[in-house]
Design a protein around this motif. Structure first.
Motif, PDB file in Angstrom:
ATOM      1  N   GLN A  49      -4.827   4.776   7.652  1.00 52.60           N
ATOM      2  CA  GLN A  49      -5.406   3.462   7.044  1.00 52.60           C
ATOM      3  C   GLN A  49      -4.919   2.109   7.351  1.00 52.60           C
ATOM      4  OE1 GLN A  49      -6.835   3.627   3.014  1.00 52.60           O
ATOM      5  NE2 GLN A  49      -8.892   4.564   3.868  1.00 52.60           N
TER       6      GLN A  49
ATOM      7  N   VAL B  40      -3.752   7.084   3.475  1.00 54.64           N
ATOM      8  CA  VAL B  40      -3.319   5.170   3.125  1.00 54.64           C
ATOM      9  C   VAL B  40      -1.994   5.304   4.379  1.00 54.64           C
ATOM     10  CG1 VAL B  40      -2.071   4.074   1.622  1.00 54.64           C
ATOM     11  CG2 VAL B  40      -3.295   5.994   1.140  1.00 54.64           C
TER      12      VAL B  40
ATOM     13  N   THR C 224       0.751   4.084  -2.878  1.00 50.92           N
ATOM     14  CA  THR C 224       0.447   5.449  -2.517  1.00 50.92           C
ATOM     15  C   THR C 224       1.781   6.572  -3.365  1.00 50.92           C
ATOM     16  OG1 THR C 224       2.185   6.188  -0.446  1.00 50.92           O
ATOM     17  CG2 THR C 224      -0.444   5.665  -0.571  1.00 50.92           C
TER      18      THR C 224
ATOM     19  N   PHE D  25       0.510  -0.799  -0.218  1.00 50.46           N
ATOM     20  CA  PHE D  25      -0.340   0.087  -0.421  1.00 50.46           C
ATOM     21  C   PHE D  25       1.122   1.358  -0.152  1.00 50.46           C
ATOM     22  CE2 PHE D  25      -3.477  -2.667   1.503  1.00 50.46           C
ATOM     23  CZ  PHE D  25      -4.822  -2.171   0.694  1.00 50.46           C
TER      24      PHE D  25
END
Length: 303
Positions: free
Chosen positions: A97, A94, A49, A45
């Motif tokens: 999260q 992000v 980004t 992840f």
């Protein structure tokens, strides 16, 4: 090579970063979910980004190549900075999260350790990003592009993040399964820290902030220019990858207009040669009688 050609060269580094991040994020997410590694999923992840951030840099570089027009007499160089600011918000979202997901993972059952394959994936990705970092850093230095240098630093942080993920995975193989979600937490913190750094530098530039130590260095170069008696005022601001300087210098009141103009030209030449700054606005003012006397007294005062 002019500044527009240099910006065009910088696109190569952004495109290479995007390509590497697309491949690595897909590989990490597939391996992370397939072999139960929270750290590798978080790293994947993180690279997602980075795709957005590198794309924003690429878009900013392309917009900044547009020549000045009636609405933008100074050009479009700040498009780079605005794109980076937008990317920082996306990265922060992000990162938060990832932190939430890793925090929940800490309280789940960790009886099954991630497969060792995920560690090799992380280490391979680290080596790949280290290579991209070296390329972008060299290119950014050669063309003096701050946006690409920021992207290079992000490449380096990604290499370190992947190494951290590998450490967590290997630790879980050694009977410390909690290391994997802890590594995921560390990745989330690094994402948020990178987002904050980009946000801070972008807003600082957009509000015309400038490093005080760097300004003092520029002041010293101007003060040592032949014919400059004093600096009455100096300001600098960042415009994309460029620095704009406004300076008021005091000179001998007996100088002719031609001689004063020569001093201005010499200041511009020195700033370009020593600091690669092409935009310098010099205002020349004659020193008053009182200022001249004060400087003469200061120069003859015993130490």
């Amino acid at each position: 090579m002019d500044q527009y050609q240099e910006i065009k060269q910088g696109e190569k580094g952004a495109i290479i970063s995007i390509g590497a991040y697309i491949v690595l994020s897909g590989l990490k997410l597939a391996a992370g979910y397939g072999f139960a590694s929270a750290a590798l999923v978080a790293d994947g992840f993180n690279n997602l980004t980075d795709i957005i951030a590198s794309t924003a840099v690429l878009i900013g570089l392309r917009i900044s190549q547009k020549p000045p027009d009636n609405d933008h007499p100074y050009g479009h160089f700040r498009a780079e900075t605005i794109a980076a600011l937008i990317a920082s918000f996306i990265m922060a979202t992000v990162g938060i999260q990832v932190l939430i997901s890793a925090g929940k993972s800490l309280f789940e059952d960790h009886s099954t350790a991630p497969n060792l394959i995920t560690a090799w994936v992380a280490l391979g990705a680290a080596a790949c990003m280290a290579g991209v970092y070296v390329y972008n850093r060299k290119l950014a230095k050669r063309i003096n592009n701050q946006a690409l240098m920021a992207a290079a630093k992000d490449n380096l942080s990604d290499a370190l993040v992947s190494i951290g993920a590998a450490v967590g995975i290997i630790g879980s193989q050694l009977g410390l399964p909690w290391l994997d979600p802890v590594a995921a937490l560390a990745v989330g913190l690094i994402i948020c820290k990178t987002a904050w750094d980009i946000f801070y530098s972008s807003t600082h530039a957009l509000t015309d902030g400038f490093n005080e130590n760097e300004l003092n260095t520029l002041r010293g170069t101007i003060e040592r220019t032949r014919g400059v008696r004093s600096i009455k005022d100096i300001k600098a601001r960042v415009h994309g990858s460029n620095v704009l300087i406004d300076v008021v210098v005091g000179v001998d009141p007996e100088l002719s207009l031609v001689e004063s103009h020569r001093i201005s030209d010499e200041i511009e030449r020195r700033m370009e040669r020593k600091h690669n700054i092409m935009s310098v606005h010099v205002h020349v003012e004659p020193l008053s009688f009182e200022e001249t006397e004060a400087r003469l007294a200061e120069s003859t005062r015993p130490n």
